[in-house]
Scaffold this active site. Structure first.
Site, PDB file in Angstrom:
ATOM      1  N   LYS A  42       0.853  -1.191   0.000  1.00 11.79           N
ATOM      2  CA  LYS A  42       0.000   0.000   0.000  1.00 11.79           C
ATOM      3  C   LYS A  42       0.883   1.233   0.000  1.00 11.79           C
ATOM      4  CE  LYS A  42      -2.103   1.708   3.730  1.00 11.79           C
ATOM      5  NZ  LYS A  42      -1.805   3.172   3.728  1.00 11.79           N
ATOM      6  N   ASP A  69      -3.362   4.214  -2.130  1.00  9.46           N
ATOM      7  CA  ASP A  69      -4.292   4.666  -1.085  1.00  9.46           C
ATOM      8  C   ASP A  69      -4.264   6.192  -0.982  1.00  9.46           C
ATOM      9  OD1 ASP A  69      -5.903   4.810   1.194  1.00  9.46           O
ATOM     10  OD2 ASP A  69      -4.226   4.424   2.548  1.00  9.46           O
ATOM     11  N   LYS A  71      -7.286   7.983  -1.239  1.00  8.61           N
ATOM     12  CA  LYS A  71      -8.595   8.387  -0.690  1.00  8.61           C
ATOM     13  C   LYS A  71      -9.189   9.588  -1.438  1.00  8.61           C
ATOM     14  CE  LYS A  71      -7.390   6.809   3.993  1.00  8.61           C
ATOM     15  NZ  LYS A  71      -5.984   6.393   3.750  1.00  8.61           N
ATOM     16  N   LEU A  72      -9.356   9.422  -2.733  1.00  5.99           N
ATOM     17  CA  LEU A  72      -9.817  10.526  -3.566  1.00  5.99           C
ATOM     18  C   LEU A  72     -11.206  11.012  -3.143  1.00  5.99           C
ATOM     19  CD1 LEU A  72      -8.644   9.176  -7.031  1.00  5.99           C
ATOM     20  CD2 LEU A  72      -7.468  10.786  -5.536  1.00  5.99           C
ATOM     21  N   HIS A  73     -11.359  12.334  -3.113  1.00  9.37           N
ATOM     22  CA  HIS A  73     -12.610  12.934  -2.644  1.00  9.37           C
ATOM     23  C   HIS A  73     -12.667  14.377  -3.144  1.00  9.37           C
ATOM     24  CE1 HIS A  73     -15.397  13.859   1.067  1.00  9.37           C
ATOM     25  NE2 HIS A  73     -15.998  14.054  -0.098  1.00  9.37           N
ATOM     26  N   ASP A  74     -13.534  14.634  -4.105  1.00  3.79           N
ATOM     27  CA  ASP A  74     -13.681  15.979  -4.650  1.00  3.79           C
ATOM     28  C   ASP A  74     -14.953  15.981  -5.488  1.00  3.79           C
ATOM     29  OD1 ASP A  74     -13.092  18.636  -5.748  1.00  3.79           O
ATOM     30  OD2 ASP A  74     -11.005  18.240  -5.194  1.00  3.79           O
ATOM     31  N   ILE A  75     -15.163  17.013  -6.270  1.00  2.00           N
ATOM     32  CA  ILE A  75     -16.332  17.019  -7.143  1.00  2.00           C
ATOM     33  C   ILE A  75     -16.158  15.913  -8.189  1.00  2.00           C
ATOM     34  CG2 ILE A  75     -16.779  19.462  -6.750  1.00  2.00           C
ATOM     35  CD1 ILE A  75     -15.600  20.006  -9.539  1.00  2.00           C
ATOM     36  N   PRO A  76     -17.266  15.364  -8.716  1.00  2.00           N
ATOM     37  CA  PRO A  76     -17.177  14.204  -9.608  1.00  2.00           C
ATOM     38  C   PRO A  76     -16.204  14.352 -10.773  1.00  2.00           C
ATOM     39  CG  PRO A  76     -19.442  14.552  -8.962  1.00  2.00           C
ATOM     40  CD  PRO A  76     -18.663  15.719  -8.415  1.00  2.00           C
ATOM     41  N   ASN A  77     -16.228  15.479 -11.461  1.00  2.00           N
ATOM     42  CA  ASN A  77     -15.372  15.639 -12.633  1.00  2.00           C
ATOM     43  C   ASN A  77     -13.893  15.629 -12.267  1.00  2.00           C
ATOM     44  OD1 ASN A  77     -15.175  16.095 -15.545  1.00  2.00           O
ATOM     45  ND2 ASN A  77     -14.359  18.103 -14.986  1.00  2.00           N
ATOM     46  N   THR A  78     -13.558  16.252 -11.147  1.00  5.79           N
ATOM     47  CA  THR A  78     -12.167  16.283 -10.704  1.00  5.79           C
ATOM     48  C   THR A  78     -11.675  14.887 -10.341  1.00  5.79           C
ATOM     49  OG1 THR A  78     -12.345  18.546  -9.898  1.00  5.79           O
ATOM     50  CG2 THR A  78     -10.598  17.201  -8.946  1.00  5.79           C
ATOM     51  N   THR A 128     -10.274   3.875  10.672  1.00  3.57           N
ATOM     52  CA  THR A 128     -10.114   3.075  11.887  1.00  3.57           C
ATOM     53  C   THR A 128      -9.604   3.900  13.064  1.00  3.57           C
ATOM     54  OG1 THR A 128      -7.975   2.325  11.027  1.00  3.57           O
ATOM     55  CG2 THR A 128      -9.845   0.848  10.757  1.00  3.57           C
ATOM     56  N   GLY A 221       0.964  -2.409   8.737  1.00  9.34           N
ATOM     57  CA  GLY A 221       2.102  -1.511   8.618  1.00  9.34           C
ATOM     58  C   GLY A 221       3.169  -1.790   9.645  1.00  9.34           C
ATOM     59  N   ARG A 222       3.077  -1.117  10.789  1.00  9.07           N
ATOM     60  CA  ARG A 222       4.138  -1.157  11.793  1.00  9.07           C
ATOM     61  C   ARG A 222       4.521  -2.544  12.300  1.00  9.07           C
ATOM     62  NH1 ARG A 222       1.503   3.973  14.852  1.00  9.07           N
ATOM     63  NH2 ARG A 222      -0.189   3.399  13.451  1.00  9.07           N
TER      64      ARG A 222
END
Length: 244
Positions: A42, A69, A71-78, A128, A221-222
């Protein structure tokens, strides 16, 4: 005692190593210890923003699978255009915040699958590190709703939008499978061999617990990256999770 539940079988389960490093040199030095193992890794925001797209290409050259990873989050077109840009990297998993809404998810998934039909698209449910208090007081989700309630609803939205699965705590996997089906993938971080003092993860389980709860993939991870012998730790955790 956790009850064994249906979920990914041994052939579909895998351990994903979270490469939370702050330089490409550290990440590549770490992964080069795994000369005899083809691993799933990841690459998150810390490493990607520091090292850029080239770090993904380097891992692909070494034959490893990549969960990007971001975590994409914006307006749909972007988000759609960002997805198309990332498809040039030939990653194997990509993820989005479900709170971006169905339109954002549908457009992004369509863009991703058009380029690489086999890519696994995932939705972020509830991090989490989020507990009930944070969810109610900071995120302002109704007090009568539990984290599990919210995760379940987000999983439904993700399923209906065309996602292949979600990222969640293993503790929520049984309810996710109930509402979205056994084939809906669950990728579960927050994996610990024991509770670490001062740990920022709140909803954690062991690899064996994750297997019993039905997780398809665990993100570790750790417990691997900080181990004295990372390869040995990886193999032991994989054995615990796959159940061999």
């Amino acid at each position: 005692m956790l009850k064994s539940l249906k979920g990914g079988d041994k052939m579909s389960r895998d351990v994903i190593i979270a490469l939370d490093f702050d330089s490409s040199e550290k990440a590549l030095n770490f992964i080069d210890k795994f000369q005899e193992d083809e691993v799933y890794v990841k690459i998150g925001m810390e490493l990607f923003y520091k090292a850029g797209p080239e770090i993904v290409r380097e891992f692909k050259k070494r034959g490893h699978k990549i969960f990007l990873d971001l975590k994409l989050h914006d307006i749909p077109n972007t988000v759609k255009k960002a997805t198309l840009s990332l498809m040039d990297l030939d990653v194997d998993m990509i993820n989005y915040h479900i709170t971006g809404g169905s339109k954002m998810l549908k457009e992004a998934i369509e863009a991703a699958k058009k380029v690489k039909p086999e890519i696994i698209t995932l939705g972020i449910t509830m991090l989490t590190s989020t507990d009930e208090e944070t969810m109610h007081n900071d995120i302002l989700i109704k007090d009568e709703l539990t984290v599990a309630d919210t995760v379940k609803k987000y999983a439904e939205i993700g399923k209906n939008s065309g996602l292949d699965g979600v990222v969640s705590s293993a503790l929520e996997v049984p309810e996710i499978k109930k509402v979205a089906g056994e084939d809906f993938l669950t990728v579960t971080p927050g994996i610990r061999l024991d509770q670490i003092k001062g740990d920022d993860q709140k909803r954690v389980v062991t690899p064996a617990d994750a297997r019993m709860l039905g997780s398809d993939y665990i993100v570790v991870g750790r417990p691997i990256t900080d181990a004295e012998d990372p390869v040995k730790a990886y193999r032991e955790i994989k054995k615990m999770f796959i159940g061999e």
